[in-house]
Design an enzyme around this catalytic site. Sequence first.
Site: not given
Ligand code: UT7
Length: 325
Positions: A252, A282, A115
């Site tokens: 980004h 992204n 990225c």
């Molecule tokens: O360029 C650099 C590349 N990457 C990034 O910049 C990504 C950086 N990270 C992020 O943007 C965030 O961590 C995410 C958007 C990937 C995830 O957001 P989060 O607020 O950190 O969510 P989380 O991973 O803590 O997940 C929260 C909940 C989980 O459920 P439980 O365990 O609380 O029951 C996940 O299983 O959301 C669930 N979940 C989803 N639910 C609906 C994860 N993906 C999804 C989804 N739809 N697509």
Amino acid sequence: MSTFRSVVRGVGAYLPARTLTNADLALMVDTSDDWIVQRTGIRERRIAAEGEVTSDLALNAARVALADAGLEPADIDLIVLATSTPDNTFPATAVAVQAALGITRGAAFDLQAVCSGFVYALATADTFLKSGSFRRALVIGAETFSRILDWSDRTTCVLFGDGAGAMVLEAVEHDGDAAARGVMTTHLRSDGRHKHKLYVDGGVSSTRSVGFLRMEGREVFRHAVGMITDVIEDAFAATGVDAQTLDWFVPHQANRRIIDASAHKLGIAPEKVVITVDRHGNTSAASIPLALAAAHVDGRIKRGDVVLLEAMGGGFTWGSALIRW
Ligand code: UT7
């Protein structure tokens, strides 16, 4: 003694025709428009057509950037193309773009910093132009991340998209005037201790296959804001620019929450932040030039404006650049 400064002559963008909305994704995996918008700010992304490869996207963006610059392909003697999704393992996607543009002189190569690829490519081209090695460069970020997504994994497939963006840079003689147009400073960083937090689980030398993107999203998020703000503070310290004197912040485009938190921590006013992540998700190395092109075309970024770029991604890699447009 005269030196050179890399001046932006033009920018261009290209997005594939097919749109995949959050509602479309909710039919494929257990997710919802609400979850994706709230957690990321993404509303839709573009997906390359069958047979449409990264160099096709890059070529379209490069043609727009050349037209914007009022230059011909023959004016270009350097192509630096940032991608993690090349057409082939080799040769470089950059040479496919070079050949398609009919350029037969100079050099073309790919660069891989995930990225952060566009910031790395910009810093690389800037170094070559400042040294007098080349005269005019095409700096491209182009990706087909749809080809490395596990479409059954809701934690990653909703986040990424395909696209390309390009910038034409020209070496212009510089007498040391700090207010002159051009790239003012670049700062690149990496820390391979984090390499397992965002990676592809296949590769030529390890599995002889392509593999799928894997990410510990929460871990990436945890590090992102600190790394981004550190490298921006380096850019401010090197130039004397600050959050107040800055005109535009073009980060980004990975996640709206990361962008908002970084801008807030740095004291950059929300109206100075360019955001396009809602429209294309992204797109890794393509995201900064896509956002730059959007703000250039709609007239926000004007000649003389001070523009701050920033990226963070797999590796981890991160970096910043300050440009007087
Ligand atoms: O360029 C650099 C590349 N990457 C990034 O910049 C990504 C950086 N990270 C992020 O943007 C965030 O961590 C995410 C958007 C990937 C995830 O957001 P989060 O607020 O950190 O969510 P989380 O991973 O803590 O997940 C929260 C909940 C989980 O459920 P439980 O365990 O609380 O029951 C996940 O299983 O959301 C669930 N979940 C989803 N639910 C609906 C994860 N993906 C999804 C989804 N739809 N697509």
